[in-house]
Design an enzyme around this catalytic site. Structure first.
Site, short mmCIF file in Angstrom:
data_model
loop_
_atom_site.label_atom_id
_atom_site.label_comp_id
_atom_site.label_asym_id
_atom_site.label_seq_id
_atom_site.Cartn_x
_atom_site.Cartn_y
_atom_site.Cartn_z
N SER A 281 24.43 -5.20 5.03
CA SER A 281 23.34 -4.81 4.14
C SER A 281 22.25 -4.12 4.95
CB SER A 281 22.77 -6.04 3.44
OG SER A 281 21.88 -6.75 4.29
N ASP A 282 21.41 -3.36 4.26
CA ASP A 282 20.20 -2.92 4.93
C ASP A 282 19.24 -4.11 4.96
OD1 ASP A 282 18.35 -1.33 6.21
OD2 ASP A 282 18.63 0.36 4.87
N TRP A 283 18.14 -3.94 5.68
CA TRP A 283 17.21 -5.05 5.94
C TRP A 283 16.78 -5.72 4.62
CZ3 TRP A 283 14.84 -6.52 10.75
CH2 TRP A 283 13.80 -7.44 10.63
#
Length: 740
Positions: A281-283
């Protein structure tokens, strides 16, 4: 290769030795997976950022260290340096199964040696240079204990208001695909496991660059045809190059958060494309599905993200805290957990971390690699190849030998930080060569006068008078203006793309001296600078050129390097034109000439054309195109046609031309763009030299996604166009594609 062609063919094409190695990794993964508890499996899906040892985060660090020892963390990001990564790896080896950590870091355009920002590198149109940049970044990062970079960003971006346009390759899917392959190859090498390479990440999957209104993190609304035709090709190119990981995106796509999109992650990526790596996932993007209104709470977000195929949770702590209960309650499939863990463990085995957990964390190697002076020469070469000559009236450049007094003016002329751009790893500025430094080192007896005129941002005119007085006594003025480093990048969207502060006024005051004014522009995106474009004698677009930026700019100013860069994205005349891709679709009422716009698809207050078009870039020499031939005017099934032409250097100095091939499908079942880039060649020529250049064209070159998303090439006429830019077509021919 088409987007829908199965990547399983790649597996069948592997040499027997590589196939055996793949099977060996699979066997090891299955053996380890069989020994793992559900909690240990979920721990592999948990990625956290390294906590500080002191201050307010001391308590959270102690908790994190305990989780690492307990096997509840699979990866750490933002931990760098051989000593620190070695320390953290040692904690992971105290866990029951001693599964090593993955160390990830945003190595976007260099580690210690800073290269031009990716959009600047893309302007080189030089795949060898771009690959070399990524290779050195990987060499330095891996020596500092890093296993994995969150790059390349391969988002197609057609809206320069979006700050992250800086991180990508611009507006075109074909050029973006070539660059995606080059950067993945540079980061990873032929295969994972070399201690001088890192795993790459294709991000952000998908269509993040199409954010509504150019506002970061905003929604994306696209037709499936546009998704497949424009935004997915660079991701597929990265996959075909062997990219180890994908990162999903912050945005929603047609109402579904990318992190929770089964369509993107399971149907396309792991289904159609047979991707065997893992998705991170992104942050905190798992957690952010709650804010989107797509998940009711964090446990629901964990369930939806895992179900959609997002394998590793970056900084969301949704998986580690909630997946175990979700599996036991039957809300998450145990098979999905096992699949995600298999993918992550496979990469750890391929990196050799189970055999040598500390193999990337060698302080002696770190010291030697980061001291390697040869990296600077490559950084300078890449920076030179990235600088675009936008304008050069009356051959103002290169600077004449008779220019004995050079006034270097502007708030960015002696700035180190602003040459690096965003996403730099280290905070030490000592190794950056400023533009003033570069000019002084190269001036060879000429007197160099410097005046900043104002601070970066140029909010005040207090220093203008001094700068103008200095410039008035000079033979030529080099004005360095543009964005500061923190105005482009993530969360740096802008509605006004003009020069910040009072920089236009500074230019006007200098121009009023009557001396030639050469403008060097620094930025991470296309800017709008109408007065400078109209009145400057010469303009260099240097982007944020990196550690060797000052030397690179000086080399171009003085003619030691003849610029060859071409724009990877068009520059609008004003914000109201955005988006303005060169590959526009034909309308029923096209503008036939700028004088006849009544009831045409036109503006009443500005042309349709950009200030500087995609592919534009000048040289200190001139090139002519001639002798176009097409070896077969009709293309039958299975055949290739060859389009050939001559390029001649008709100037007085050696130079490099980037010849570009565009096509137009004249009549199709789906309206096609008026131009599509399908090839380019870099041609190096001495004065008076001529070279024959050829492009090969087959059905694949002419294919597109139709209204049913079928990859097809339809019979009919195709216009073939060759030129120096998308708006500078020199030669044309027509090719007819026959029925199958």
């Amino acid at each position: 290769m088409t987007l829908r062609r199965s990547a399983a063919l790649c597996l069948l094409a592997l040499p027997l030795s590589a196939l055996a190695q793949t099977q060996d990794v699979q066997q090891k993964v299955e053996a380890l997976l069989a020994r793992m508890t559900l909690q240990e499996k979920i721990g592999q899906l948990n990625q956290l950022t390294g906590r500080e040892a002191t201050g307010p985060q001391a308590a959270s660090r102690a908790s994190q260290l305990a989780d690492i020892r307990a096997g509840k963390v699979g990866s750490l990001l933002n931990v760098k340096g051989a000593a620190d990564t070695r320390e953290m790896q040692g904690l992971a080896l105290q866990s029951r199964l001693k599964i090593p950590l993955l160390f990830g870091l945003d190595v976007i355009h260099g580690y210690k040696t800073v290269f031009p920002v990716p959009l600047g590198e893309a302007a080189s149109w030089d795949m060898e240079a771009i690959e070399a940049s990524a290779r050195i970044a990987a060499r330095e990062a891996s020596a500092a204990g890093i296993h994995w970079t969150f790059a390349p960003m391969v988002d197609v971006a057609r809206d320069p208001r979006w700050g992250r346009v800086m991180e990508g390759a611009g507006e075109d899917p074909y050029l973006g695909s070539q660059i995606a392959r080059a950067r993945v190859s540079g980061f990873q090498g032929a295969k994972l496991g070399g201690t001088d390479r890192v795993m790459a990440t294709a991000k952000h999957f998908a269509a993040y660059g199409a954010a509504v209104a150019g506002r970061d993190y905003n929604a994306v609304d696209l037709s499936p045809q546009q998704l497949y035709e424009v935004y997915l090709p660079p991701f597929k190119a990265a996959l075909d190059a062997g990219v180890a990981t994908f990162m999903n995106a912050f945005n929603t796509l047609n109402g579904i958060p990318a992190t929770g999109s089964s369509f993107l992650q399971r149907d396309i990526l792991k289904g159609e494309w047979k991707f065997s790596g893992f998705v991170v996932s992104d942050w905190a993007s798992v957690k952010e599905m709650v804010a989107h209104g797509y998940a009711s709470d964090l446990p629901d977000a964990a369930v939806k993200a895992m179900g959609a195929g997002s394998d590793m949770d970056m900084e969301g702590e949704a998986y580690v805290n909630h997946l175990e209960d979700a599996v036991k309650a039957g809300r998450v499939s145990a098979a999905h957990i096992d699949d995600a863990v298999r993918r992550i463990l496979a990469k750890k085995f391929e990196l050799g971390l189970f055999d040598e957990p500390y193999r990337f964390s060698d302080p002696q190697r770190e010291q030697a690699v980061l001291a390697d002076a040869s990296h600077r020469a490559v950084a300078r070469d890449v920076a030179q190849k990235s600088i675009v000559l936008l304008k050069n009236e009356n051959n103002t450049l290169p600077l004449a030998a008779g220019a004995r007094r050079i006034a270097v003016i502007g708030p960015l002329a002696d700035s180190k930080r602003d040459l690096e751009g965003g996403w730099v790893v280290n905070d030490v500025r000592g190794d950056v060569v400023t533009i003033l430094d570069g000019i002084r080192a190269r001036a060879r007896g000429a007197q160099v006068i410097h005046a900043a005129a104002c601070k970066p941002g140029c909010a005040s005119k207090d220093g203008f008078a001094k700068a103008v007085a200095a410039a008035a006594s000079a033979d030529v003025i080099v004005l360095t203006v543009g964005e500061t480093w923190d105005m482009s990048g993530e969360a740096k969207s802008r509605t006004d793309l003009g020069l910040p502060g009072r920089q236009n006024e500074l230019f006007a005051a200098l121009k009023a001296t009557g001396k030639p004014v050469v403008v060097v522009l620094l930025a991470g995106r296309p800017l709008i600078f109408s007065e400078i474009a109209d009145k400057a004698d010469a303009i260099l677009y240097a982007w944020f050129p990196g550690s060797e930026g000052g030397n690179a700019v000086a080399s171009v100013l003085f003619g030691d390097y003849n610029p060859s860069a071409k724009l990877p994205i068009g520059f609008p005349r004003n914000v109201g034109q955005i988006p303005l891709p060169y590959a526009q679709y034909a309308t029923g009422r096209p503008v036939l000439n700028e004088k006849d716009i009544v009831y045409r698809s036109a503006y009443i207050d500005a042309p349709n054309t950009p200030r500087y078009a995609f592919g534009h870039g000048l040289s200190y020499t001139t090139f002519t195109y001639s002798g176009l031939t097409l070896d077969k005017p009709t293309l039958a099934n299975g055949e290739r046609a060859t389009l050939s032409f001559d390029i001649a250097n008709t100037g007085k100095v050696a130079g490099t031309e980037i010849a570009q091939l565009y096509i137009r499908d004249v009549v199709a079942s789906v309206v096609r763009p008026v131009k599509e880039l399908k090839g380019f060649r870099k041609v190096v020529l001495r004065p008076g030299e001529r070279q024959r250049v050829s492009f090969s064209i087959d059905r694949e070159t002419l294919a597109f996604f139709d209204s049913r998303l079928k990859w097809t090439a339809e019979p009919g006429d195709f216009l073939l166009m060759v030129g120096s830019a998308s708006d500078d077509i020199r030669l044309e021919s027509t090719l007819r594609l026959q029925e199958r």
